[in-house]
Scaffold this motif. Sequence first.
Motif, mmCIF file in Angstrom:
data_model
loop_
_atom_site.group_PDB
_atom_site.id
_atom_site.type_symbol
_atom_site.label_atom_id
_atom_site.label_comp_id
_atom_site.label_asym_id
_atom_site.label_seq_id
_atom_site.Cartn_x
_atom_site.Cartn_y
_atom_site.Cartn_z
ATOM 1 N N GLY A 67 -7.841 -16.365 30.723
ATOM 2 C CA GLY A 67 -7.554 -16.354 29.300
ATOM 3 C C GLY A 67 -6.581 -15.280 28.865
ATOM 4 O O GLY A 67 -6.110 -15.301 27.733
ATOM 5 N N SER A 68 -6.266 -14.322 29.750
ATOM 6 C CA SER A 68 -5.305 -13.268 29.408
ATOM 7 C C SER A 68 -3.922 -13.865 29.195
ATOM 8 O O SER A 68 -3.493 -14.747 29.918
ATOM 9 C CB SER A 68 -5.196 -12.231 30.535
ATOM 10 N N ARG A 69 -3.232 -13.345 28.191
ATOM 11 C CA ARG A 69 -1.833 -13.701 27.969
ATOM 12 C C ARG A 69 -0.981 -12.780 28.829
ATOM 13 O O ARG A 69 -1.353 -11.624 29.061
ATOM 14 C CB ARG A 69 -1.454 -13.539 26.491
ATOM 15 N N LEU A 70 0.137 -13.277 29.337
ATOM 16 C CA LEU A 70 1.008 -12.446 30.149
ATOM 17 C C LEU A 70 2.459 -12.841 29.974
ATOM 18 O O LEU A 70 2.764 -13.949 29.560
ATOM 19 C CB LEU A 70 0.622 -12.521 31.624
ATOM 20 N N MET A 71 3.320 -11.881 30.275
ATOM 21 C CA MET A 71 4.760 -12.112 30.350
ATOM 22 C C MET A 71 5.138 -11.867 31.792
ATOM 23 O O MET A 71 4.677 -10.910 32.408
ATOM 24 C CB MET A 71 5.519 -11.164 29.426
ATOM 25 N N VAL A 72 5.982 -12.745 32.321
ATOM 26 C CA VAL A 72 6.358 -12.692 33.732
ATOM 27 C C VAL A 72 7.869 -12.693 33.848
ATOM 28 O O VAL A 72 8.555 -13.432 33.158
ATOM 29 C CB VAL A 72 5.804 -13.922 34.497
ATOM 30 N N LYS A 73 8.364 -11.863 34.758
ATOM 31 C CA LYS A 73 9.757 -11.898 35.184
ATOM 32 C C LYS A 73 9.692 -12.065 36.695
ATOM 33 O O LYS A 73 8.908 -11.390 37.369
ATOM 34 C CB LYS A 73 10.481 -10.609 34.834
ATOM 35 N N GLY A 74 10.481 -12.985 37.240
ATOM 36 C CA GLY A 74 10.439 -13.187 38.681
ATOM 37 C C GLY A 74 11.542 -14.098 39.174
ATOM 38 O O GLY A 74 12.481 -14.422 38.449
ATOM 39 N N THR A 75 11.397 -14.505 40.421
ATOM 40 C CA THR A 75 12.338 -15.421 41.058
ATOM 41 C C THR A 75 11.547 -16.606 41.613
ATOM 42 O O THR A 75 10.322 -16.541 41.750
ATOM 43 C CB THR A 75 13.107 -14.729 42.198
ATOM 44 N N ALA A 76 12.242 -17.658 41.947
ATOM 45 C CA ALA A 76 11.585 -18.860 42.463
ATOM 46 C C ALA A 76 10.897 -18.566 43.788
ATOM 47 O O ALA A 76 11.417 -17.833 44.628
ATOM 48 C CB ALA A 76 12.606 -19.974 42.639
ATOM 49 N N VAL A 83 3.758 -21.406 45.986
ATOM 50 C CA VAL A 83 4.039 -20.365 44.996
ATOM 51 C C VAL A 83 5.271 -20.791 44.216
ATOM 52 O O VAL A 83 6.318 -21.059 44.786
ATOM 53 C CB VAL A 83 4.277 -18.999 45.681
ATOM 54 N N ASP A 84 5.121 -20.855 42.889
ATOM 55 C CA ASP A 84 6.245 -21.247 42.042
ATOM 56 C C ASP A 84 7.159 -20.074 41.717
ATOM 57 O O ASP A 84 8.376 -20.215 41.680
ATOM 58 C CB ASP A 84 5.734 -21.872 40.740
ATOM 59 N N ILE A 85 6.546 -18.900 41.465
ATOM 60 C CA ILE A 85 7.312 -17.721 41.067
ATOM 61 C C ILE A 85 6.820 -16.495 41.825
ATOM 62 O O ILE A 85 5.621 -16.256 41.913
ATOM 63 C CB ILE A 85 7.194 -17.470 39.553
ATOM 64 N N GLU A 86 7.761 -15.720 42.354
ATOM 65 C CA GLU A 86 7.485 -14.407 42.938
ATOM 66 C C GLU A 86 7.729 -13.391 41.822
ATOM 67 O O GLU A 86 8.860 -13.221 41.367
ATOM 68 C CB GLU A 86 8.419 -14.116 44.121
ATOM 69 N N ALA A 87 6.669 -12.746 41.353
ATOM 70 C CA ALA A 87 6.773 -11.826 40.218
ATOM 71 C C ALA A 87 7.485 -10.538 40.603
ATOM 72 O O ALA A 87 7.199 -9.954 41.641
ATOM 73 C CB ALA A 87 5.390 -11.500 39.677
ATOM 74 N N THR A 88 8.410 -10.120 39.755
ATOM 75 C CA THR A 88 9.009 -8.794 39.888
ATOM 76 C C THR A 88 8.481 -7.876 38.795
ATOM 77 O O THR A 88 8.505 -6.661 38.950
ATOM 78 C CB THR A 88 10.548 -8.855 39.827
ATOM 79 N N SER A 89 7.985 -8.465 37.697
ATOM 80 C CA SER A 89 7.429 -7.696 36.602
ATOM 81 C C SER A 89 6.357 -8.523 35.897
ATOM 82 O O SER A 89 6.549 -9.716 35.666
ATOM 83 C CB SER A 89 8.541 -7.327 35.617
ATOM 84 N N LEU A 90 5.230 -7.881 35.566
ATOM 85 C CA LEU A 90 4.135 -8.524 34.841
ATOM 86 C C LEU A 90 3.693 -7.612 33.703
ATOM 87 O O LEU A 90 3.573 -6.408 33.895
ATOM 88 C CB LEU A 90 2.914 -8.734 35.748
ATOM 89 N N ALA A 91 3.421 -8.201 32.546
ATOM 90 C CA ALA A 91 2.843 -7.453 31.429
ATOM 91 C C ALA A 91 1.721 -8.295 30.850
ATOM 92 O O ALA A 91 1.912 -9.470 30.543
ATOM 93 C CB ALA A 91 3.891 -7.170 30.366
ATOM 94 N N PHE A 92 0.546 -7.711 30.750
ATOM 95 C CA PHE A 92 -0.615 -8.394 30.200
ATOM 96 C C PHE A 92 -0.911 -7.849 28.821
ATOM 97 O O PHE A 92 -0.800 -6.650 28.581
ATOM 98 C CB PHE A 92 -1.839 -8.177 31.095
ATOM 99 N N ASP A 93 -1.317 -8.712 27.918
ATOM 100 C CA ASP A 93 -1.749 -8.293 26.601
ATOM 101 C C ASP A 93 -3.200 -7.881 26.731
ATOM 102 O O ASP A 93 -4.001 -8.650 27.242
ATOM 103 C CB ASP A 93 -1.608 -9.456 25.625
ATOM 104 N N PRO A 94 -3.607 -6.706 26.427
ATOM 105 C CA PRO A 94 -2.936 -5.636 25.681
ATOM 106 C C PRO A 94 -2.516 -4.458 26.549
ATOM 107 O O PRO A 94 -2.541 -3.327 26.099
ATOM 108 C CB PRO A 94 -4.017 -5.210 24.701
ATOM 109 N N SER A 95 -2.115 -4.659 27.802
ATOM 110 C CA SER A 95 -1.795 -3.535 28.693
ATOM 111 C C SER A 95 -0.641 -2.687 28.174
ATOM 112 O O SER A 95 -0.505 -1.549 28.555
ATOM 113 C CB SER A 95 -1.475 -4.032 30.088
#
Length: 103
Positions: A67-76, A83-95
Amino acid sequence: MTTEEQPTMEPVIWFEGTLIRDPQPHGGQDDWLLETLVDPDGDAPKITIRAHGAEHSANIRDNARKGSRLMVKGTAGDEGSGVDIEATSLAFDPSHDDPDGKQ
């Protein structure tokens, strides 16, 4: 979901989503799989994200739950890896909130 093209580099993928289950360990100590939906109310397909490294692990352990919301930056992810995306950056609300809860 947004894709940036950069010369001689892989496209960078950005999106915001919702975790549809708790993060799952994948392989090693600092290797995680996160299953997300971009549109939790729609019929969008599930997106599987792989995050690895000590910084990602600490962030995931402290902030990621179903249920956590997140923002993801990554590559295919690699074709056929599941695996659809290899994350380079993750931010979770409210982190990203201040200690007093304000953004």
